[in-house]
Scaffold this motif. Structure first.
Motif, PDB file in Angstrom:
ATOM      1  N   PRO A 158      -8.083  -3.188  27.609  1.00 55.37           N
ATOM      2  CA  PRO A 158      -6.714  -3.599  27.272  1.00 55.37           C
ATOM      3  C   PRO A 158      -6.581  -5.085  26.955  1.00 55.37           C
ATOM      4  O   PRO A 158      -5.754  -5.474  26.130  1.00 55.37           O
ATOM      5  CB  PRO A 158      -5.929  -3.245  28.529  1.00 55.37           C
ATOM      6  N   LEU A 159      -7.401  -5.930  27.605  1.00 58.14           N
ATOM      7  CA  LEU A 159      -7.254  -7.371  27.425  1.00 58.14           C
ATOM      8  C   LEU A 159      -7.969  -7.893  26.179  1.00 58.14           C
ATOM      9  O   LEU A 159      -7.585  -8.938  25.628  1.00 58.14           O
ATOM     10  CB  LEU A 159      -7.787  -8.109  28.652  1.00 58.14           C
ATOM     11  N   ALA A 160      -8.981  -7.195  25.728  1.00 61.19           N
ATOM     12  CA  ALA A 160      -9.840  -7.710  24.656  1.00 61.19           C
ATOM     13  C   ALA A 160      -9.087  -8.100  23.387  1.00 61.19           C
ATOM     14  O   ALA A 160      -9.368  -9.158  22.805  1.00 61.19           O
ATOM     15  CB  ALA A 160     -10.939  -6.702  24.343  1.00 61.19           C
ATOM     16  N   PRO A 161      -8.123  -7.305  22.896  1.00 61.81           N
ATOM     17  CA  PRO A 161      -7.489  -7.663  21.622  1.00 61.81           C
ATOM     18  C   PRO A 161      -6.458  -8.788  21.740  1.00 61.81           C
ATOM     19  O   PRO A 161      -5.941  -9.255  20.720  1.00 61.81           O
ATOM     20  CB  PRO A 161      -6.778  -6.363  21.192  1.00 61.81           C
ATOM     21  N   ARG A 201      -2.877  -8.745  32.527  1.00 60.37           N
ATOM     22  CA  ARG A 201      -3.724  -8.431  33.677  1.00 60.37           C
ATOM     23  C   ARG A 201      -2.882  -8.218  34.929  1.00 60.37           C
ATOM     24  O   ARG A 201      -3.067  -7.242  35.663  1.00 60.37           O
ATOM     25  CB  ARG A 201      -4.730  -9.564  33.911  1.00 60.37           C
ATOM     26  N   LEU A 202      -1.944  -9.120  35.174  1.00 60.95           N
ATOM     27  CA  LEU A 202      -1.119  -9.022  36.373  1.00 60.95           C
ATOM     28  C   LEU A 202      -0.273  -7.757  36.349  1.00 60.95           C
ATOM     29  O   LEU A 202      -0.176  -7.037  37.350  1.00 60.95           O
ATOM     30  CB  LEU A 202      -0.231 -10.263  36.485  1.00 60.95           C
ATOM     31  N   ALA A 203       0.341  -7.465  35.217  1.00 61.12           N
ATOM     32  CA  ALA A 203       1.178  -6.267  35.128  1.00 61.12           C
ATOM     33  C   ALA A 203       0.367  -4.993  35.321  1.00 61.12           C
ATOM     34  O   ALA A 203       0.802  -4.056  35.999  1.00 61.12           O
ATOM     35  CB  ALA A 203       1.901  -6.235  33.780  1.00 61.12           C
ATOM     36  N   LEU A 204      -0.829  -4.948  34.754  1.00 60.28           N
ATOM     37  CA  LEU A 204      -1.660  -3.751  34.919  1.00 60.28           C
ATOM     38  C   LEU A 204      -2.137  -3.589  36.355  1.00 60.28           C
ATOM     39  O   LEU A 204      -2.236  -2.462  36.864  1.00 60.28           O
ATOM     40  CB  LEU A 204      -2.850  -3.803  33.959  1.00 60.28           C
ATOM     41  N   LEU A 205      -2.428  -4.692  37.011  1.00 61.15           N
ATOM     42  CA  LEU A 205      -2.809  -4.598  38.424  1.00 61.15           C
ATOM     43  C   LEU A 205      -1.650  -4.066  39.264  1.00 61.15           C
ATOM     44  O   LEU A 205      -1.840  -3.182  40.110  1.00 61.15           O
ATOM     45  CB  LEU A 205      -3.263  -5.961  38.937  1.00 61.15           C
ATOM     46  N   VAL A 206      -0.451  -4.590  39.049  1.00 61.53           N
ATOM     47  CA  VAL A 206       0.702  -4.105  39.814  1.00 61.53           C
ATOM     48  C   VAL A 206       0.947  -2.628  39.533  1.00 61.53           C
ATOM     49  O   VAL A 206       1.245  -1.841  40.438  1.00 61.53           O
ATOM     50  CB  VAL A 206       1.961  -4.929  39.493  1.00 61.53           C
ATOM     51  N   ALA A 207       0.783  -2.214  38.294  1.00 60.86           N
ATOM     52  CA  ALA A 207       1.034  -0.820  37.929  1.00 60.86           C
ATOM     53  C   ALA A 207       0.008   0.131  38.519  1.00 60.86           C
ATOM     54  O   ALA A 207       0.368   1.199  39.044  1.00 60.86           O
ATOM     55  CB  ALA A 207       1.054  -0.680  36.407  1.00 60.86           C
ATOM     56  N   LEU A 208      -1.262  -0.234  38.461  1.00 64.06           N
ATOM     57  CA  LEU A 208      -2.324   0.725  38.779  1.00 64.06           C
ATOM     58  C   LEU A 208      -3.116   0.422  40.040  1.00 64.06           C
ATOM     59  O   LEU A 208      -3.750   1.318  40.595  1.00 64.06           O
ATOM     60  CB  LEU A 208      -3.289   0.826  37.588  1.00 64.06           C
TER      61      LEU A 208
END
Length: 332
Positions: free
Chosen positions: A260-263, A273-280
């Motif tokens: 997800p971060l690569a592009p 990164r922070l939002a995905l960590l909180v979500a998952l």
């Protein structure tokens, strides 16, 4: 008390005004606890606070389904999400319903003696068919998928100093202290004036026309708005990743974030990164993750970004949970 909170400074009860003061007052009346950390940590964003409380109240506290059964759902979801703070809190609240054995069996990872409670726990914790189509069970499950993420990211694990809440005697005593409030039956809909004037999405089919449906529609609107703190590309990366999520916990390393971060541009990666960590995987959020995105942003922005992430995950789970409810036929 201050040591419980991560990344935000809550509004103290004596300093609260307006919507926040009214929510605090209703929490104290209906939950029997004047200073609930779960709600205090949301106070920098009063609309998120009010909508979260409204959904919790109208699912867990109000309605016709037994409170003890809904506490089993809250516990099951909190276990699935690895949220020890919520597991401890709702073990105590299950004690408060008077079913002390059930509380300790569930907290210990056992199977309840009652087949209905056993099936309800299995649904909430492990997936599978729901044993009852009551919207309050689905509402409670969704409320805790959202709340667990906010709690894991914004609060420390201990409900009481030195982890005292993990003592069976302490949990039982706490339950007895809260028994009067927990065994009351608050009227449905009393939280809706607290969210009056806030934006709302359409009500979900599983609770349309009920106070729970109205509260959930507001929660969706006020929390999804937090996505505006990210760029369009970052927001799309979060939404796309979570929409393809299989509902399981990601690997313990962070390689799953690379795709997800690569592009993204470097400036978008910290927020994504922070939002995905909180979500998952909210229990894996670190100080460094927050600092990398936050800069000089106020507490309100922290609550709003985390709420956007939490509702994104909750919304992804909603149709899967709804599909297990016999009367919904997969609608959400």
């Amino acid at each position: 008390m201050a040591g419980r909170f991560r990344y935000v400074t809550p509004v103290r009860a004596r300093d609260a005004t307006g919507r926040t003061a009214r929510v605090y007052a209703q929490v104290a009346d209906d939950f029997g606890m004047a200073r609930m950390p779960v709600f205090r940590t949301l106070s920098p964003a009063p609309d998120v606070l009010a909508a979260t409380w409204a959904v919790l109240r109208e699912s867990l506290l109000a309605g016709d389904a037994p409170r003890s059964a809904k506490e089993v759902v809250a516990l099951g979801v909190s276990m699935a999400n690895r949220c020890p703070f919520c597991v401890d809190a709702h073990t105590t609240l299950l004690h408060a319903t008077g079913d002390h054995r059930l509380a300790e069996v569930v907290a210990g990872g056992g199977t309840p003696d009652d087949p209905f409670h056993a099936a309800l726990l299995a649904w909430a914790r492990d997936g599978g068919p729901a044993p009852d189509p009551a919207a309050e069970y689905l509402g409670t499950a969704l409320a805790f998928h959202f709340i667990n993420r906010m709690v894991s990211a914004l609060l420390t694990e201990d409900l009481l100093p030195a982890g005292l809440q993990r003592s069976r005697l302490v949990r039982s005593a706490g339950g007895r202290a809260l028994a009067g409030a927990v065994r009351r039956e608050p009227p449905a809909g009393a939280s809706l004036p607290l969210v009056e004037g806030l934006p709302a999405r359409s009500e979900p089919a599983w609770a349309a026309g009920t106070p729970l449906g109205a509260a959930y529609a507001v929660l969706r609107a006020v929390t999804e708005a937090g996505g505006e703190l990210l760029s369009a590309a970052a927001r799309a990366a979060v939404l796309d990743t979570v929409s393809g999520w299989d509902g399981t916990h990601p690997p313990t390393n962070r390689a799953w974030l690379n795709g997800p971060l690569a592009p993204l541009d470097a400036e978008d990666r910290a927020g994504t990164r922070l939002a995905l960590l909180v979500a998952l995987a909210p229990y894996r959020v670190t100080d460094a993750d927050v600092v990398a995105w936050r800069g000089a942003r106020p507490d309100e922005d922290v609550v709003r970004l985390f709420a956007f992430a939490a509702i994104t995950a909750t919304t992804a789970l909603e149709p899967r949970l709804a599909a297990t409810m016999p009367y919904l036929g997969g609608r959400s």
